[in-house]
Every structure is written in C-alpha cells, then in structure tokens.
Design a protein around this motif. Structure first.
Motif, short mmCIF file in Angstrom:
data_model
loop_
_atom_site.label_atom_id
_atom_site.label_comp_id
_atom_site.label_asym_id
_atom_site.label_seq_id
_atom_site.Cartn_x
_atom_site.Cartn_y
_atom_site.Cartn_z
N VAL A 41 -42.69 -6.11 -6.44
CA VAL A 41 -43.43 -5.37 -5.42
C VAL A 41 -42.46 -4.96 -4.31
CG1 VAL A 41 -45.31 -5.44 -3.74
CG2 VAL A 41 -45.54 -6.64 -5.93
N ARG A 42 -42.51 -3.69 -3.91
CA ARG A 42 -41.55 -3.20 -2.91
C ARG A 42 -42.25 -2.26 -1.94
NH1 ARG A 42 -37.29 0.86 -2.75
NH2 ARG A 42 -38.08 1.68 -4.73
N ILE A 43 -42.04 -2.47 -0.64
CA ILE A 43 -42.55 -1.56 0.38
C ILE A 43 -41.59 -0.38 0.50
CG2 ILE A 43 -42.98 -1.27 2.85
CD1 ILE A 43 -44.01 -4.11 2.93
N ALA A 63 -42.23 -11.22 -2.38
CA ALA A 63 -42.93 -10.23 -3.21
C ALA A 63 -41.95 -9.38 -4.01
CB ALA A 63 -43.80 -9.34 -2.33
N SER A 64 -40.76 -9.13 -3.46
CA SER A 64 -39.80 -8.29 -4.18
C SER A 64 -39.37 -8.94 -5.50
CB SER A 64 -38.57 -8.02 -3.31
OG SER A 64 -37.96 -9.24 -2.91
N ASN A 65 -39.39 -10.27 -5.53
CA ASN A 65 -39.05 -10.97 -6.78
C ASN A 65 -40.10 -10.74 -7.86
OD1 ASN A 65 -36.77 -12.05 -5.53
ND2 ASN A 65 -37.89 -13.86 -4.80
N ASP A 70 -33.98 1.56 6.72
CA ASP A 70 -33.16 0.35 6.72
C ASP A 70 -33.94 -0.89 7.16
OD1 ASP A 70 -31.04 1.89 5.92
OD2 ASP A 70 -30.11 2.02 7.90
N SER A 71 -35.08 -0.68 7.84
CA SER A 71 -35.88 -1.81 8.31
C SER A 71 -37.00 -2.19 7.35
CB SER A 71 -36.49 -1.49 9.68
OG SER A 71 -35.54 -1.57 10.71
N LEU A 72 -37.19 -1.40 6.28
CA LEU A 72 -38.28 -1.71 5.34
C LEU A 72 -38.11 -3.08 4.68
CD1 LEU A 72 -38.94 1.78 3.72
CD2 LEU A 72 -40.38 0.56 5.36
N PRO A 73 -36.89 -3.48 4.27
CA PRO A 73 -36.75 -4.84 3.72
C PRO A 73 -37.13 -5.93 4.73
CG PRO A 73 -34.86 -3.49 3.12
CD PRO A 73 -35.63 -2.71 4.14
N GLY A 129 -46.29 1.29 -1.10
CA GLY A 129 -45.47 0.38 -1.90
C GLY A 129 -45.43 0.79 -3.36
N THR A 130 -44.59 0.14 -4.11
CA THR A 130 -44.54 0.32 -5.56
C THR A 130 -44.60 -1.05 -6.22
OG1 THR A 130 -42.12 0.26 -5.63
CG2 THR A 130 -43.16 2.43 -5.40
N THR A 131 -45.19 -1.10 -7.39
CA THR A 131 -45.27 -2.34 -8.15
C THR A 131 -45.18 -2.03 -9.64
OG1 THR A 131 -46.58 -4.36 -8.52
CG2 THR A 131 -47.80 -2.30 -8.28
N GLU A 132 -44.70 -2.98 -10.39
CA GLU A 132 -44.59 -2.81 -11.84
C GLU A 132 -45.86 -3.32 -12.51
OE1 GLU A 132 -42.07 -1.25 -13.34
OE2 GLU A 132 -41.25 -0.91 -11.33
#
Length: 273
Positions: free
Chosen positions: A215-217, A210-212, A197-200, A246-249
C-alpha cells in the motif's frame, strides 16, 4: 445568533465503487458577543440528526464545535477556550440518542480521543487550527482573484516536518442573507498539496508498515473553501475536504484508491431568542 448545520462524511473509493465509512449530521447554536479581550463565541444546543460508521473519525473532525466558550482576540486568533471540562458530557449527550440500546456506552475509540483532548492543550491546538481555516487567516486577505502561493511546514508527532505547497485566493464575490438582509460576501479557497518528498513521511504517520503490504500513498490534498461577510468576517458556509490517493496491489494488479473526508458547515443567522 446563528443556527449551524454540520455534516461530516468519510468515504473510500477504488475507482469503481464508493463505500461510506462514517457519517454524522448535527445542529447547534452559535452566539457572538463583545468581550474585553475581543469576542466571545459560544456554542450550545448540540443535537445529533443522523450517524453511521466510525464515530471516532466524525468526532475528531467536529470536536471544536463542542467547546462551549471561545475567546477570540482582535487579531482573529484564539486567546483561550473555556469550560473544556464539559466537552465529554456534551458529546455523551449527542451520542446517547444514537445508541442501539439505552445503556450502550461511548465507543472506546471515542473515549480515548476525549481523554486526550480533555487535557486542554490538545483541544486548544485543534480548535486554533480549525478557527484559522474558518476565519483567522482570511481577515487580511485581499478581495481580488490573484492567487498567492507559499510553502508550509507542519509538524507531526515526534517533530517530523511535513512540507506542503499552499495556494490561496478569493474565488467568488457573492451575496449572503443575514436576518432577511442581503450582505456582501466573498468565497475564499486554500488548497494545500503535500510535497512528493513528504509523502513517505505522511504514510509512516498514517499507516506505519503499510508499504510492506503493497500500500502506497501517492497524493494528499486539503481544500478549505469558506464564504464570509466582507465587512464583519461572519462565516456563512465552510467546506473542508481532505483527500488521500493511494495504490495497492490486489490479485496481481495495481488498484488506485481514494479516501475522502468532507465536513460541511452552514450558518443561518436569526434574531436572538
């Protein structure tokens, strides 16, 4: 007296290739002596051995080792730090031999970090955290292999809480060498995993927006592993590893990435010169 070898490495991986972003190896000297408030810990004779990449990253990880004098209380906590005004001078001496030209200045990011830490309060907070993970929190740790799990809350800038699950335990009983004598030692490990729950919250702190960009942790872990003498709590080795997954497209597919920062410190105890 101890001769201290320190290495900082930061690297990133996409599961196929690994790229080194920063590296700094240095040596220095540590001396510990009695003090009316507990112990006086002195660091001096810092020397850079090799460096590459983003030195601001390396400096942030190694800055506590440039503080000349630390007063540690009998409870193991830092009472105060002294001669902080010399930190920028000492860092400059270390970086000077690494410059590509004789007149090359410190990188701007390094200067900015030094300016922030020169206030004293920021540097003391950083050093207290570093000392706690090296020695302080292990002073009363039991010499058994039973794990202790707890929840920790750390405060980011703007007083935003970041929650983690922490697991601490002794993982090995071993022997260390101090001035040719064999000393009983123990290796302790603290493993801190940021709650889902604290990752965002962590993402907004490390990489705003970065999420836009896709990119996501998805995970963050800190592992402290230290080897200490059981009788004196003198450190012999300390390895700190921070990992962010993390993940990225990329080209229409999801790629898993891993950013790792690792600091290794080894202490060799010798007779005072």
């Amino acid at each position: 007296m101890a001769l201290v070898e320190t290495e900082y490495v930061r690297e990133t991986s996409d599961g196929t290739t690994t790229q080194q972003l920063a590296m700094l190896r240095m040596t220095h000297r540590m001396r510990v002596s009695p003090h009316p408030d507990g112990l006086l810990v002195e660091f001096d004779n810092q020397k850079a051995i090799a460096a590459a990449g983003d030195m601001a990253d390396a400096l942030g990880a190694l800055l506590p080792w440039w503080v000349p004098r630390i007063i540690v209380g009998r409870d193991g906590r830092v009472v105060r730090i002294e001669q902080t005004e010399r930190v920028q001078e000492l860092v400059g001496r270390v970086f000077e031999p690494l410059a590509t030209t004789p007149t090359e200045p410190l990188p701007a990011a390094v200067k900015d970090l030094l300016a922030i830490m020169a206030s004293g309060a920021g540097l003391r907070s950083l050093l207290q955290d570093d000392w706690d993970h090296l020695v302080g929190k292990w002073i009363a740790a039991p010499l058994d292999s039973d794990a202790v799990e707890s929840t920790a809350v750390s405060m980011l800038f703007n007083s935003i809480p970041l929650r983690s699950t922490v697991r601490r335990q002794m993982i090995d009983r071993t022997s260390c060498v101090r001035e040719d004598a064999m000393i009983e030692c123990a290796t302790f490990e603290s493993r801190s995993v940021v709650d889902r729950d604290s990752l965002p919250v962590l993402q907004n702190y490390l990489s705003p927006g970065a999420s836009n960009a896709g990119v996501r942790i998805v995970g963050s872990e800190r592992v402290d592993r230290v080897t200490l003498e059981t009788g004196t709590m003198l450190p012999h080795e300390a390895i700190l590893t921070r990992t962010v997954q993390g993940t990225t497209e990329l080209s229409g597919r999801t790629v898993t990435t891993e950013n790792v920062q690792r600091r290794t410190v080894r202490f060799t105890y010798v007779s005072a010169q």
